[in-house]
Motif scaffolding. Sequence first.
Motif, PDB file in Angstrom:
ATOM      1  N   VAL A 178      21.517  62.620  18.507  1.00  7.51           N
ATOM      2  CA  VAL A 178      20.996  63.948  18.835  1.00  7.51           C
ATOM      3  C   VAL A 178      20.885  64.702  17.511  1.00  7.51           C
ATOM      4  O   VAL A 178      21.865  65.245  17.008  1.00  7.51           O
ATOM      5  CB  VAL A 178      21.934  64.704  19.801  1.00  7.51           C
ATOM      6  N   PRO A 179      19.693  64.711  16.900  1.00  6.38           N
ATOM      7  CA  PRO A 179      19.562  65.352  15.597  1.00  6.38           C
ATOM      8  C   PRO A 179      19.873  66.844  15.671  1.00  6.38           C
ATOM      9  O   PRO A 179      19.770  67.450  16.746  1.00  6.38           O
ATOM     10  CB  PRO A 179      18.074  65.147  15.247  1.00  6.38           C
ATOM     11  N   VAL A 180      20.256  67.382  14.541  1.00  5.66           N
ATOM     12  CA  VAL A 180      20.621  68.797  14.461  1.00  5.66           C
ATOM     13  C   VAL A 180      19.561  69.695  15.104  1.00  5.66           C
ATOM     14  O   VAL A 180      19.874  70.662  15.784  1.00  5.66           O
ATOM     15  CB  VAL A 180      20.827  69.174  12.978  1.00  5.66           C
ATOM     16  N   THR A 181      18.297  69.323  14.923  1.00  3.48           N
ATOM     17  CA  THR A 181      17.225  70.196  15.418  1.00  3.48           C
ATOM     18  C   THR A 181      16.676  69.726  16.768  1.00  3.48           C
ATOM     19  O   THR A 181      15.567  70.077  17.149  1.00  3.48           O
ATOM     20  CB  THR A 181      16.063  70.218  14.409  1.00  3.48           C
ATOM     21  N   ASP A 182      17.430  68.931  17.486  1.00  3.66           N
ATOM     22  CA  ASP A 182      16.907  68.314  18.712  1.00  3.66           C
ATOM     23  C   ASP A 182      16.402  69.322  19.744  1.00  3.66           C
ATOM     24  O   ASP A 182      15.286  69.229  20.226  1.00  3.66           O
ATOM     25  CB  ASP A 182      17.990  67.450  19.366  1.00  3.66           C
ATOM     26  N   ASN A 183      17.231  70.237  20.122  1.00  2.00           N
ATOM     27  CA  ASN A 183      16.805  71.278  21.072  1.00  2.00           C
ATOM     28  C   ASN A 183      17.692  72.492  20.906  1.00  2.00           C
ATOM     29  O   ASN A 183      18.740  72.444  20.266  1.00  2.00           O
ATOM     30  CB  ASN A 183      16.823  70.748  22.519  1.00  2.00           C
TER      31      ASN A 183
END
Lengths: 486, 249
Positions: A178-183
């Motif tokens: 879950v990347p830092v900028t995912d949602n």
Amino acid sequence: MAANAQTIETVEGLAGEYKYGFVTDIESELLPKGLSEDTVRFISAKKGEPQWMLDWRLRAYKSWLRMAKEKGEPGWAKVSYPEIDFQDIHYYSAPKKKTLKSLDEVDPELLATYEKLGIPLKEREILAGVAVDAVFDSVSVATTFKGKLKDMGIIFCSMSEAVREHPELVQKYLGSVVPVTDNFYATLNSAVFSDGSFVYIPPGVRCPMELSTYFRINEAKTGQFERTLLICDKGAYVSYLEGCTAPMRDDNQLHAAVVELVAMEDAEIRYATVQNWYPGDKNGKGGIYNFVTKRGACRGARSKISWTQVETGSAITWKYPSVILQGDDSVGEFYSVAVANNAQQADTGTKMIHMGKNSKSTIISKGISAGRAQNTYRGLVRVMPGAAGARNYSQCDSLLIGDRCGGHTVPYIEVKNRSAKVEHEATTSRISDDQLFYCRQRGLSEEDAVSTIVNGFCKEVLQKLPMEFAVEAQKLLGVSLEGSVG
Amino acid sequence: MLEIKNLHATVDGKEILRGIDLTIKPGEVHAIMGPNGSGKSTLSYVLAGRDGYEVTEGDILFNGQSLLNLEPEERAREGVFLAFQYPVEIPGVANATFLRSAVNAVRKHRGLADMDAMTFLKTAKAKMKQLQMDEKFLQRAVNQGFSGGEKKRNEVFQMAMLEPKLAILDETDSGLDIDALKIVAEGVNALRSPERSAMVITHYQRLLDYIVPDVVHVLSKGRIIKTGGKDLALELEAKGYADIIADAA
């Protein structure tokens, strides 16, 4: 007709009183409300984090600010609630006593709370095969059975501890699924996450017990931002249980957790959740906002990730435990029961992203709606061009109790490989007066009849739960629908 | 045991039962016969207390106590059992689980402790053997995917486990071949005792060859038009309902 009207009345009655509505009186260390760069720095400092962790959080915070400015909260789910004032939330609270070595050092009142909740912290239950990393509000106060796991090379600790003790693993995997900028919510979590659990199973090791964490939100107006990271190395196996209850509150409480799972070659992860947070009262006042991002990556060939969830609580549930099937012959599973009663809103489902050849996924979703609740299954099955021979089977069943609730199924299917096979089945049914009368004619009370019928409806999913959870979950379904038929 | 007094009942505002008087003594088996639409099934639902079946006049006494203010489950626990004409499917619920809940609900009402799983299984298997039912039925979902005959047999099996004081069998013979009919009848007969009574609702005389009634009633347009001994059933079979109804009019 009288029969229907009465059924509906009963269904409404089943709403019942929330059975875990008590508040523990333990002095907590509370950060004033509000979110700023200073908040992020405070949390990081409080935990004695290294610079790289702080930098990671700050990056997330900046991204979140941008998201908040540009788009705000995601609006595509079938849920409605007043806009959240993110400055009106506490972002940190911790019981004052912490880092305890044994149960003797744990606040007796806290232990009493656990007991009320039926949390197996005591030796007896531990021997029964459950090692518990108890998360009380935001800080882990007790971690048990570590010694035995440590001998096998298994790491099972709080996220704060992992950041200090196993920085190489955390740096390598945190944010990798879950990347830092995912949602919006995941990004917020990345900036202010308080604590959570960390698990690492070394190559070839089969974790000998069900690992288990109990979450509990206890401080009024405290956002709960749990962060869980679970890595299962080559050929390893782990089964993880997560269950939660929360005290009765009038104010809405925001919960935005992130769970990341990584399965390497031939590894298997089973992740089971029973979620029973305060759903709000009959009229929809109060209750938890549960905006959770859960995702697993099947990185290696033949790896397997299985999500099982029983969702009965929260005013709003926004949750899509997903699997990215990167490895060839990898397997993703999603088994879900979601109950929405009274004014609850649930928008939940999964995403299965097929990348590896012959990757396979199964989705079984059971949604139960009663009262005025809205229950939506929302799921994505995406087959990428390289996923030759990919297979998916989805089954989404809705059960309606009364005539003022809604059950919705929103499947998204995107197939970019011609050899893939995707199946989707959906049904909607009602608890019929015939079924209720039949059960009652055999001597079951109306509530037991509903509980019996609902448990039957959910059987395929309940069977997937580990033994310890299955019984609890069955009871929970009955309790959640109490008073829904009269 | 059962006293039905001047019973009038409506469904959706339409009067279906129009003054039924009927007394069943302990140990007796009564047959209710009659053409389609005469009110036989309505009578069984009214006795069991189904929602939507409204009693507008009269009373039903069960061992001296009026049933009218009791919920269906309370009547069941008191010992009223209805074998359904169309048994209902409950997907995902194992027959054994369902039946054990039922048995224990009834036992609790009678002040008895829960029947433990082992005793339940032992008792159930013995009864199933009697009814020539495969033990696999215990693990199958209630009535789901059962053939018509299997469903009826399952009803009688449930009855045998619950040991009711009054068994109402609503067209239990329909959908049964002659072999199954005999087995089911044996199951019912095995329960016959001086303390238990039964009301057997049927279209055909055939069932009554095997479950021999003490009294036969003919129901027409919501009233009992003729009552007699077991020979009345034979007479019906020979003459048909039309003649009897014409005679009675």
